[in-house]
Structures are given as structure tokens and as C-alpha cells.
Design a protein around this motif. Structure first.
Motif, mmCIF file in Angstrom:
data_model
loop_
_atom_site.group_PDB
_atom_site.id
_atom_site.type_symbol
_atom_site.label_atom_id
_atom_site.label_comp_id
_atom_site.label_asym_id
_atom_site.label_seq_id
_atom_site.Cartn_x
_atom_site.Cartn_y
_atom_site.Cartn_z
ATOM 1 N N VAL A 37 35.979 32.992 -13.015
ATOM 2 C CA VAL A 37 35.140 31.798 -13.179
ATOM 3 C C VAL A 37 34.729 31.257 -11.820
ATOM 4 N N ARG A 38 35.668 31.225 -10.860
ATOM 5 C CA ARG A 38 35.326 30.747 -9.508
ATOM 6 C C ARG A 38 34.294 31.655 -8.843
ATOM 7 N N ILE A 39 34.479 32.966 -8.991
ATOM 8 C CA ILE A 39 33.531 33.910 -8.386
ATOM 9 C C ILE A 39 32.150 33.736 -8.995
ATOM 10 N N LEU A 40 32.080 33.604 -10.305
ATOM 11 C CA LEU A 40 30.775 33.425 -10.959
ATOM 12 C C LEU A 40 30.146 32.083 -10.618
ATOM 13 N N ARG A 41 30.965 31.064 -10.461
ATOM 14 C CA ARG A 41 30.447 29.739 -10.115
ATOM 15 C C ARG A 41 29.860 29.732 -8.703
ATOM 16 N N HIS A 42 30.465 30.487 -7.817
ATOM 17 C CA HIS A 42 30.021 30.520 -6.409
ATOM 18 C C HIS A 42 29.495 31.911 -6.056
ATOM 19 N N ARG A 43 28.726 32.496 -6.943
ATOM 20 C CA ARG A 43 28.316 33.899 -6.762
ATOM 21 C C ARG A 43 27.447 34.107 -5.531
ATOM 22 N N LEU A 44 26.593 33.153 -5.188
ATOM 23 C CA LEU A 44 25.758 33.326 -3.993
ATOM 24 C C LEU A 44 26.608 33.343 -2.728
ATOM 25 N N LEU A 45 27.604 32.481 -2.676
ATOM 26 C CA LEU A 45 28.505 32.469 -1.527
ATOM 27 C C LEU A 45 29.295 33.778 -1.443
ATOM 28 N N VAL A 46 29.780 34.261 -2.576
ATOM 29 C CA VAL A 46 30.542 35.512 -2.600
ATOM 30 C C VAL A 46 29.663 36.680 -2.171
ATOM 31 N N MET A 47 28.430 36.730 -2.667
ATOM 32 C CA MET A 47 27.526 37.823 -2.275
ATOM 33 C C MET A 47 27.185 37.735 -0.794
ATOM 34 N N GLY A 48 27.003 36.523 -0.274
ATOM 35 C CA GLY A 48 26.722 36.353 1.143
ATOM 36 C C GLY A 48 27.884 36.799 2.014
ATOM 37 N N LEU A 49 29.107 36.431 1.617
ATOM 38 C CA LEU A 49 30.281 36.856 2.379
ATOM 39 C C LEU A 49 30.466 38.371 2.320
ATOM 40 N N PHE A 50 30.179 38.963 1.182
ATOM 41 C CA PHE A 50 30.280 40.420 1.056
ATOM 42 C C PHE A 50 29.243 41.106 1.947
ATOM 43 N N ALA A 51 28.022 40.592 1.956
ATOM 44 C CA ALA A 51 26.978 41.167 2.811
ATOM 45 C C ALA A 51 27.351 41.022 4.284
ATOM 46 N N LEU A 52 27.942 39.889 4.644
ATOM 47 C CA LEU A 52 28.385 39.675 6.021
ATOM 48 C C LEU A 52 29.495 40.657 6.397
ATOM 49 N N LEU A 53 30.413 40.901 5.485
ATOM 50 C CA LEU A 53 31.476 41.868 5.729
ATOM 51 C C LEU A 53 30.916 43.277 5.932
ATOM 52 N N ILE A 54 29.953 43.657 5.121
ATOM 53 C CA ILE A 54 29.327 44.974 5.268
ATOM 54 C C ILE A 54 28.591 45.072 6.605
ATOM 55 N N ALA A 55 27.893 43.995 6.995
ATOM 56 C CA ALA A 55 27.168 43.997 8.274
ATOM 57 C C ALA A 55 28.136 44.157 9.443
ATOM 58 N N PHE A 56 29.253 43.431 9.419
ATOM 59 C CA PHE A 56 30.239 43.567 10.489
ATOM 60 C C PHE A 56 30.850 44.970 10.496
ATOM 61 N N SER A 57 30.989 45.576 9.339
ATOM 62 C CA SER A 57 31.522 46.938 9.280
ATOM 63 C C SER A 57 30.577 47.917 9.951
ATOM 64 N N PHE A 58 29.273 47.768 9.724
ATOM 65 C CA PHE A 58 28.309 48.657 10.361
ATOM 66 C C PHE A 58 28.273 48.445 11.866
ATOM 67 N N VAL A 59 28.399 47.209 12.308
ATOM 68 C CA VAL A 59 28.423 46.935 13.745
ATOM 69 C C VAL A 59 29.679 47.546 14.367
ATOM 70 N N GLY A 60 30.818 47.468 13.649
ATOM 71 C CA GLY A 60 32.074 47.994 14.170
ATOM 72 C C GLY A 60 32.115 49.506 14.261
ATOM 73 N N THR A 61 31.303 50.198 13.449
ATOM 74 C CA THR A 61 31.333 51.655 13.494
ATOM 75 C C THR A 61 30.787 52.197 14.809
ATOM 76 N N LYS A 62 29.995 51.419 15.506
ATOM 77 C CA LYS A 62 29.480 51.875 16.801
ATOM 78 C C LYS A 62 30.590 51.976 17.837
ATOM 79 N N ARG A 63 31.681 51.245 17.639
ATOM 80 C CA ARG A 63 32.776 51.242 18.610
ATOM 81 C C ARG A 63 33.775 52.367 18.376
ATOM 82 N N ILE A 64 33.675 53.066 17.283
ATOM 83 C CA ILE A 64 34.616 54.142 16.984
ATOM 84 C C ILE A 64 34.282 55.349 17.859
#
Length: 72
Positions: free
Chosen positions: A15-42
């Protein structure tokens, strides 16, 4: 913990995830973006005799230098 309590907690979380779905999707997109940036350092380096039990002196120095650069 009874199964009803676990089910209630999962229901509350969903219920919390569905209530704040835009925030959850934004945080997930931010996590994916940081993951792609971090792969350059490997950095992948392998040495031919790195998997042997006894390393030669030159290989040991190269391994130590590589780890020192990576984790310093």
C-alpha cells in the motif's frame, strides 16, 4: 511470527509503495543511473599465473600495486 502478521506487513508495504509510486519509481531510476555511472570505474585485469597457489615475486608486486590503486 505468524503468517498473518507477515501477510499484513507485506500488504502495508505494498500500500505504501502504491501510494508513493512516483517516488519509488524515481528512486529506482536514480539507483539504475548510479549503477551505470559506477560501471565505468570497474577495472578488469588478469594475470596468467594469478590462479596458481604460489605467485612469482614480480606477479605479487603487480597484484599488490593493482589492489593498492583500486582501494586507496
Amino acid at each position: 511470527m505468524k503468517i498473518e502478521n507477515i501477510n499484513r506487513k507485506f500488504r502495508q508495504l505494498s500500500v505504501r509503495i502504491l501510494r508513493h509510486r512516483l517516488l519509488v519509481m524515481g528512486l529506482f531510476a536514480l539507483l539504475i543511473a548510479f549503477s551505470f555511472v559506477g560501471t565505468k570505474r570497474i577495472v578488469m585485469t588478469t594475470y596468467m599465473n594469478m590462479y596458481s597457489l604460489v605467485l612469482a615475486d614480480t606477479q605479487w608486486c603487480a597484484v599488490n600495486e593493482t589492489y593498492a590503486r583500486a582501494f586507496s
